[in-house]
Design a protein around this motif. Structure first.
Motif, PDB file in Angstrom:
ATOM      1  N   SER A  28       0.799  -1.230   0.000  1.00 62.12           N
ATOM      2  CA  SER A  28       0.000   0.000   0.000  1.00 62.12           C
ATOM      3  C   SER A  28       0.830   1.278   0.000  1.00 62.12           C
ATOM      4  CB  SER A  28      -0.967  -0.006   1.193  1.00 62.12           C
ATOM      5  OG  SER A  28      -1.723   1.180   1.217  1.00 62.12           O
ATOM      6  N   SER A  33      -2.149   5.364  -4.442  1.00 66.80           N
ATOM      7  CA  SER A  33      -3.389   4.818  -3.884  1.00 66.80           C
ATOM      8  C   SER A  33      -4.428   4.509  -4.949  1.00 66.80           C
ATOM      9  CB  SER A  33      -3.970   5.798  -2.855  1.00 66.80           C
ATOM     10  OG  SER A  33      -4.288   7.036  -3.458  1.00 66.80           O
ATOM     11  N   SER A 122      -4.532  10.332  -1.442  1.00 63.56           N
ATOM     12  CA  SER A 122      -3.823   9.632  -0.374  1.00 63.56           C
ATOM     13  C   SER A 122      -3.442  10.600   0.737  1.00 63.56           C
ATOM     14  CB  SER A 122      -2.567   8.968  -0.930  1.00 63.56           C
ATOM     15  OG  SER A 122      -1.750   8.476   0.108  1.00 63.56           O
ATOM     16  N   HIS A 172      -1.941  14.326  -6.173  1.00 59.87           N
ATOM     17  CA  HIS A 172      -2.733  14.080  -4.960  1.00 59.87           C
ATOM     18  C   HIS A 172      -2.699  15.290  -4.037  1.00 59.87           C
ATOM     19  CE1 HIS A 172      -3.792   9.651  -4.925  1.00 59.87           C
ATOM     20  NE2 HIS A 172      -3.115   9.798  -6.057  1.00 59.87           N
TER      21      HIS A 172
END
Length: 463
Positions: A28, A33, A122, A172
């Protein structure tokens, strides 16, 4: 499903499931993400037999995506978690459309801003966690400006640079900044690869109107890795019209790529010219001080105690991009945890010697590249660098040009000099030829990627 994949030893399956959960936790932080939710999360372990783990995947596209990018990493992590050598096998299975998470925000109309967008950036990617340096200062400034006042400055904003240097982080960060002020702001984040996939699906299912509405009813359009649509004519046409539509309305467009617009071969010239109409900013490999600062920020975020001396040593000693550097920190922290000791210079030195010793990740020179291509194609190096126009020799020469440019990043003029003072335009032509062929010839694409991987192991971490 359970009957179909029943196991002789249920405990093996239990071990596989437990190991898979740990692999997801480890993967992860290493994968954007959006990609993780789209391609990794849907994988489901269904069987384990004689060292082979079988993962169910929702369709061939996801299977090929995972195999091309992460199969080695997943196999390594599973082997580590299960304490034995594990190989992977995939089983494509039909799946309800709703079961595959979408990356784009579902915003049917600009007026419907009361809906919660489904894309969430994220939490680890923000402007505050992005370490600024000389190598990325312009790109960071551009992103901050468009997040503050979308559509008024730098439209479009085009950011380019090698993989693993923070382009997705900045996209992001823009989304996080915008959502912090306007939680329901109509924003779409989409990878070019996913755009192409959803475009094809919309064509097949006669849902083009809904697809176009999902991409165009926005205030900000964030498109990651635009280079992946090179050679896809229909997808480029749709990108072109979406771009024009949004730009004509003053909507903010931010695009990332691994190369500047002028080097996006097999891309429609109309698109390339539009990409260059706003601010084009590059992200380069960071200097040692910036790499050290990135490590310290990563350690702070992960609550790892890291001494400045050790951080500087890692920054100087570990080659490769930021992902490789952060991976080195993870290894050092894990080793210190096993020894139940703080992270010391001795531990860091031993880890560097084991995984990043001189030569393992060192960038190869021109002669090494030509020699590797010579051996692969069984053509003498002097003929590759010579003037012969025989088809097999020309192809090997073009492959050598392509790999030289990809690995070294040298100018066309410099590369032309390496190949016997050839004109820079012939070098560009050779590169473009291989770039185009790789999009249609799977065998050639595999050969070139294998050559690069063998020449420059860190490159496989970047892709």
């Amino acid at each position: 499903m359970k009957d179909l994949f029943s196991l002789e030893a249920p405990s093996d399956f239990d071990r596989l499931q437990a190991a898979w959960e740990e692999v997801l936790k480890r993967l992860s932080p290493e994968i954007p993400s959006a990609w993780f939710e789209r391609f990794i999360r849907p994988l489901t372990p269904v069987a384990f037999d004689q060292g082979t783990a079988v993962l169910a995947v929702p369709g061939r596209f996801v299977q090929e995506w995972v195999k091309e990018r992460y199969i080695d990493t997943i196999q390594s992590m599973l082997s580590d978690e299960m304490g034995q050598s594990v190989s992977l096998d995939f089983r494509p299975e039909p799946q309800a459309k709703a079961a595959v998470p979408r990356v784009t925000a579902s915003v049917p109309r600009q007026s419907a801003v009361t809906e919660e967008p489904t894309f969430r950036p994220s939490e680890k990617y923000s402007f505050s966690s992005f370490v600024a340096g000389q190598s990325n200062r312009l790109a960071l400034a551009g992103c901050r400006a468009v997040a503050k006042e979308p559509g008024t400055k730098y439209n479009p904003l085009f950011i380019y640079g090698p993989s693993g240097l923070g382009k997705t982080h900045l996209l992001h960060a823009i989304a996080r900044e915008v959502f912090s002020l306007h939680p329901r702001y109509p924003l779409v984040y989409v990878s070019a690869q996913q755009f192409a996939e959803e475009f094809v699906t919309a064509l097949q299912s006669n849902r083009m109107e809904a697809f176009r509405r999902s991409q165009r009813s926005v205030g900000i359009w964030l498109v990651d890795d635009i280079q992946f649509i090179a050679g896809k004519d229909k997808t480029q046409e749709e990108i072109f019209h979406t771009f024009n539509y949004l730009h004509s309305l003053g909507k903010q467009i931010v695009i990332t790529s691994d190369r500047p617009p002028r080097d996006l071969y097999s891309m429609d010239e109309r698109l390339r010219s539009r990409f260059e109409a706003g601010l084009v900013a590059d992200i380069q490999m960071p200097d040692t001080e910036t790499r050290c600062a990135i490590l310290l920020e990563k350690a702070r975020h992960e609550r790892i105690t890291l001494d400045m001396t050790v951080a500087m040593y890692l920054a100087e000693s570990v080659p490769g991009n930021i992902r490789v550097l952060e991976g080195a920190l993870t290894k050092v922290a894990a080793q210190a945890s096993v020894l139940d000791d703080p992270i010391t210079l001795d531990i860091a030195t031993a880890m560097v010697e084991k995984y990043y010793r001189k030569g393992v990740l060192e960038k190869p020179g021109f002669e090494q590249i030509v020699t590797a291509v010579s051996r692969h194609f069984n053509i003498p190096t002097d003929e590759i660098k010579g003037l012969s126009r025989k088809a097999p020799i020309v192809q090997a020469r073009h492959v050598a040009v392509y790999i030289t440019r990809e690995i070294t990043g040298n100018s066309w003029k410099h590369i032309g000099g390496l190949f016997g003072d050839r004109d820079h335009t012939s070098m560009m032509h050779g590169y473009q030829k291989i770039w185009e062929l790789m999009h249609h010839d799977k065998d050639l694409r595999t050969q070139v990627k294998s050559l690069i991987r063998n020449l420059y192991p860190s490159d496989s971490a970047q892709q």
